[in-house]
Motif scaffolding. Structure first.
Motif, PDB file in Angstrom:
ATOM      1  N   THR A 202       0.849  -1.200   0.000  1.00  0.00           N
ATOM      2  CA  THR A 202       0.000   0.000   0.000  1.00  0.00           C
ATOM      3  C   THR A 202       0.876   1.239   0.000  1.00  0.00           C
ATOM      4  O   THR A 202       1.685   1.444   0.904  1.00  0.00           O
ATOM      5  CB  THR A 202      -0.905   0.011   1.241  1.00  0.00           C
ATOM      6  N   ALA A 203       0.739   2.060  -1.028  1.00  0.00           N
ATOM      7  CA  ALA A 203       1.557   3.266  -1.126  1.00  0.00           C
ATOM      8  C   ALA A 203       1.164   4.304  -0.092  1.00  0.00           C
ATOM      9  O   ALA A 203       2.005   5.009   0.453  1.00  0.00           O
ATOM     10  CB  ALA A 203       1.447   3.859  -2.533  1.00  0.00           C
ATOM     11  N   SER A 204      -0.122   4.418   0.210  1.00  0.00           N
ATOM     12  CA  SER A 204      -0.599   5.393   1.190  1.00  0.00           C
ATOM     13  C   SER A 204      -1.681   4.758   2.054  1.00  0.00           C
ATOM     14  O   SER A 204      -2.668   4.245   1.509  1.00  0.00           O
ATOM     15  CB  SER A 204      -1.159   6.643   0.507  1.00  0.00           C
ATOM     16  N   PRO A 205      -1.526   4.806   3.393  1.00  0.00           N
ATOM     17  CA  PRO A 205      -2.559   4.242   4.259  1.00  0.00           C
ATOM     18  C   PRO A 205      -3.831   5.086   4.290  1.00  0.00           C
ATOM     19  O   PRO A 205      -4.834   4.667   4.854  1.00  0.00           O
ATOM     20  CB  PRO A 205      -1.879   4.221   5.636  1.00  0.00           C
ATOM     21  N   ASP A 206      -3.778   6.271   3.669  1.00  0.00           N
ATOM     22  CA  ASP A 206      -4.936   7.171   3.688  1.00  0.00           C
ATOM     23  C   ASP A 206      -5.826   7.010   2.460  1.00  0.00           C
ATOM     24  O   ASP A 206      -6.853   7.689   2.356  1.00  0.00           O
ATOM     25  CB  ASP A 206      -4.469   8.626   3.778  1.00  0.00           C
ATOM     26  N   LEU A 207      -5.421   6.149   1.513  1.00  0.00           N
ATOM     27  CA  LEU A 207      -6.195   5.994   0.282  1.00  0.00           C
ATOM     28  C   LEU A 207      -6.411   4.519  -0.022  1.00  0.00           C
ATOM     29  O   LEU A 207      -5.511   3.701   0.167  1.00  0.00           O
ATOM     30  CB  LEU A 207      -5.463   6.645  -0.898  1.00  0.00           C
ATOM     31  N   LEU A 208      -7.602   4.213  -0.497  1.00  0.00           N
ATOM     32  CA  LEU A 208      -7.877   2.859  -0.959  1.00  0.00           C
ATOM     33  C   LEU A 208      -7.274   2.672  -2.346  1.00  0.00           C
ATOM     34  O   LEU A 208      -7.416   3.528  -3.224  1.00  0.00           O
ATOM     35  CB  LEU A 208      -9.391   2.630  -1.048  1.00  0.00           C
ATOM     36  N   GLY A 209      -6.573   1.562  -2.521  1.00  0.00           N
ATOM     37  CA  GLY A 209      -6.004   1.272  -3.826  1.00  0.00           C
ATOM     38  C   GLY A 209      -6.966   0.465  -4.676  1.00  0.00           C
ATOM     39  O   GLY A 209      -7.984  -0.046  -4.206  1.00  0.00           O
ATOM     40  N   GLY A 210      -6.613   0.339  -5.967  1.00  0.00           N
ATOM     41  CA  GLY A 210      -7.483  -0.383  -6.888  1.00  0.00           C
ATOM     42  C   GLY A 210      -6.876  -1.655  -7.429  1.00  0.00           C
ATOM     43  O   GLY A 210      -7.390  -2.225  -8.397  1.00  0.00           O
ATOM     44  N   ASP A 211      -5.761  -2.141  -6.831  1.00  0.00           N
ATOM     45  CA  ASP A 211      -5.141  -3.381  -7.304  1.00  0.00           C
ATOM     46  C   ASP A 211      -5.857  -4.583  -6.689  1.00  0.00           C
ATOM     47  O   ASP A 211      -6.311  -4.520  -5.538  1.00  0.00           O
ATOM     48  CB  ASP A 211      -3.659  -3.413  -6.928  1.00  0.00           C
ATOM     49  N   PHE A 212      -5.931  -5.680  -7.443  1.00  0.00           N
ATOM     50  CA  PHE A 212      -6.633  -6.856  -6.927  1.00  0.00           C
ATOM     51  C   PHE A 212      -6.047  -8.112  -7.556  1.00  0.00           C
ATOM     52  O   PHE A 212      -5.405  -8.069  -8.617  1.00  0.00           O
ATOM     53  CB  PHE A 212      -8.138  -6.765  -7.207  1.00  0.00           C
ATOM     54  N   TYR A 213      -6.259  -9.231  -6.896  1.00  0.00           N
ATOM     55  CA  TYR A 213      -5.831 -10.531  -7.430  1.00  0.00           C
ATOM     56  C   TYR A 213      -6.651 -11.616  -6.749  1.00  0.00           C
ATOM     57  O   TYR A 213      -7.299 -11.394  -5.724  1.00  0.00           O
ATOM     58  CB  TYR A 213      -4.327 -10.763  -7.204  1.00  0.00           C
ATOM     59  N   ASP A 214      -6.596 -12.848  -7.331  1.00  0.00           N
ATOM     60  CA  ASP A 214      -7.313 -13.976  -6.735  1.00  0.00           C
ATOM     61  C   ASP A 214      -6.820 -15.268  -7.368  1.00  0.00           C
ATOM     62  O   ASP A 214      -6.241 -15.274  -8.465  1.00  0.00           O
ATOM     63  CB  ASP A 214      -8.819 -13.817  -6.927  1.00  0.00           C
ATOM     64  N   LEU A 215      -7.057 -16.369  -6.666  1.00  0.00           N
ATOM     65  CA  LEU A 215      -6.746 -17.715  -7.134  1.00  0.00           C
ATOM     66  C   LEU A 215      -7.834 -18.625  -6.580  1.00  0.00           C
ATOM     67  O   LEU A 215      -8.057 -18.650  -5.370  1.00  0.00           O
ATOM     68  CB  LEU A 215      -5.364 -18.142  -6.622  1.00  0.00           C
ATOM     69  N   PHE A 216      -8.530 -19.369  -7.476  1.00  0.00           N
ATOM     70  CA  PHE A 216      -9.674 -20.157  -7.002  1.00  0.00           C
ATOM     71  C   PHE A 216      -9.888 -21.356  -7.932  1.00  0.00           C
ATOM     72  O   PHE A 216      -9.485 -21.333  -9.110  1.00  0.00           O
ATOM     73  CB  PHE A 216     -10.936 -19.286  -6.930  1.00  0.00           C
ATOM     74  N   PRO A 217     -10.536 -22.417  -7.436  1.00  0.00           N
ATOM     75  CA  PRO A 217     -10.734 -23.630  -8.248  1.00  0.00           C
ATOM     76  C   PRO A 217     -11.891 -23.457  -9.231  1.00  0.00           C
ATOM     77  O   PRO A 217     -12.896 -22.808  -8.939  1.00  0.00           O
ATOM     78  CB  PRO A 217     -11.046 -24.696  -7.208  1.00  0.00           C
ATOM     79  N   LEU A 218     -11.730 -24.080 -10.395  1.00  0.00           N
ATOM     80  CA  LEU A 218     -12.816 -24.142 -11.377  1.00  0.00           C
ATOM     81  C   LEU A 218     -13.508 -25.503 -11.324  1.00  0.00           C
ATOM     82  O   LEU A 218     -14.728 -25.598 -11.308  1.00  0.00           O
ATOM     83  CB  LEU A 218     -12.267 -23.898 -12.786  1.00  0.00           C
ATOM     84  N   ASP A 219     -12.695 -26.548 -11.320  1.00  0.00           N
ATOM     85  CA  ASP A 219     -13.201 -27.909 -11.173  1.00  0.00           C
ATOM     86  C   ASP A 219     -12.059 -28.743 -10.598  1.00  0.00           C
ATOM     87  O   ASP A 219     -11.050 -28.193 -10.135  1.00  0.00           O
ATOM     88  CB  ASP A 219     -13.725 -28.453 -12.509  1.00  0.00           C
TER      89      ASP A 219
END
Length: 426
Positions: A202-219
């Motif tokens: 997090t570059a600044s604790p005063d602002l919400l960032g817009g980066d995201f990621y995830d890893l999840f099963p399909l089957d």
């Protein structure tokens, strides 16, 4: 002449009484000035006994001259605290230096009231330098004390406001941190035959960032992953981040083809924000599928920096995905797909542009993709966790040159898996 009816004749001697009258008035004025001055005056012997005092100071004290002159010392006019300070600091300092100025003391004023005064004293000496008496000027400091008290109250109020503001800021930062965490997976799931690691800076604790990621099963045999970056910061960016995450997961469960998934996200973002201020993002979406000792990777990119592959032999290179357009800008957008295989010891790295757009050196030049590839190739191939640890240290080394949030996601095949005897890699 003034005061006579006689007019002097020529040759008569004229007596000018102006000097005499002026001298008389001056003598009266000096005495009156001493007695009725806006400040207190007194003269004391060297032991502090009061020898002379003016009417102004007597009026403050509520005392008669006969009660004071020759009967009291200067210290007797002070409160207990003032007297103690006079004996331990004021008098010794006056004896050493011969003059003390601007000392705040409290005198016992009329009606047993405490009156703050500003005291200046000077020792008068004889021609041969022997001390004779002490002349002291006493100024009313009640207005000054009131001003100082008001100033102190103002400072206390400002300090309290500062503390309250800091407490509010800390509470806001805690709330933002919790909200930021809600936009990311609590932890990455364990994937059979695969290692995974992530990091969010997090570059600044005063602002919400817009980066995201995830890893999840399909089957049972396939896993999906994605990493993206919403343009902008703050609550609006967080809303887009949340929408993008859940859209990608839902779309993948319906049809996991990477281009189809990104096309679905593009449609959702464009329709959702077409009527107002445009919102868009970049993203990489991919599918992992294990296949006898290696993992097949099928991914697509929408305007996102290319994934970087750190091979088991120590080499590092990008998996090109040119031509992919930002997601949400147009009703329909082209996206670029790519395929590769991860062999034992290989690691696939996804990152947001906060890393490559960090400013470095005295000229604050962009860190850039070439530097990232060189840095990665210099690391010992030891799997996703080791690479993420090295990169998180790199992010920390940028200091204030890193002014954007950065998300990292690394996926790799453990080196302990046997390498097939023959494999045609693409």
């Amino acid at each position: 002449m003034c005061g006579t009816d006689q007019v002097p004749e020529p040759g008569d001697e004229v007596v000018d009484t102006t000097d005499a009258v002026f001298t008389s008035l001056l003598e009266d004025s000096v005495e009156e000035l001493y007695e009725q001055a806006p400040c207190g005056y007194l003269s004391t012997l060297m032991d502090g006994t009061i020898a002379k005092i003016n009417a102004t100071l007597l009026d403050w004290l509520g005392l008669e001259r006969s009660q004071v002159v020759g009967r009291m010392r200067f210290a007797d006019l002070l409160t207990v605290g003032g007297k103690l300070y006079h004996e331990t600091h004021f008098a010794p300092l006056l004896q050493m230096k011969g003059e003390v100025s601007g000392i705040v003391l409290d005198i016992k004023a009329a009606g047993k009231q405490r009156m703050p005064v500003l005291v200046t004293s000077k020792v008068k000496t004889s021609d041969d330098g022997e001390p004779m008496l002490i002349r002291t000027t006493v100024f009313d400091a009640r207005d000054r004390r009131a001003y100082e008290a008001e100033l102190l109250r103002g400072r206390k109020a400002a300090e309290e406001a500062r503390r309250q503001s800091e407490a509010d800021r800390l509470r806001l930062q805690e709330a933002l941190a919790v909200l930021q965490q809600s936009l990311l997976p609590t932890e990455l799931p364990a994937v059979p035959g695969l290692e995974a690691s992530s990091h969010y800076h997090t570059a600044s604790p005063d602002l919400l960032g817009g980066d995201f990621y995830d890893l999840f099963p399909l089957d049972s045999g396939r896993w999906a992953f994605f990493l993206g970056d919403v343009c902008g910061k703050g609550p609006q960016a967080a809303a887009v981040t949340s929408l993008a995450r859940y859209t990608l997961r839902a779309a993948a469960l319906h049809n996991a083809d990477p281009i189809t998934v990104l096309a679905t996200l593009n449609t959702v973002l464009h329709e959702r924000y077409a009527s107002g201020e445009g919102r868009y993002c970049t993203a990489i979406f991919g599918v992992l599928e294990s296949d006898e000792g290696h993992v097949r990777v099928h991914l697509a990119s929408g305007g996102h920096p290319s994934a970087l592959i750190h091979r088991a032999d120590g080499s590092a290179d990008y998996l090109p995905t040119p031509g992919g357009l930002l997601i949400g800008v147009l009703p329909q957008a082209p996206f670029t797909a790519a395929h590769t295989d991860l062999l034992p010891g290989d690691t696939l790295l996804l990152y947001t542009d906060g890393l490559t757009e960090a400013r470095t050196g005295p000229d604050r030049e962009l860190y850039g993709e070439d530097a990232l590839r060189t840095f990665t190739a210099a690391q010992t191939p030891a799997g996703p966790q080791a690479l993420i640890t090295a990169l998180s240290g790199l992010l920390a080394s940028f200091g204030d040159g890193l002014d954007d949030d950065t998300a990292l996601l690394a996926l790799g095949v453990p080196a302990s898996l046997p390498t097939p005897a023959s494999e045609d890699l693409t």
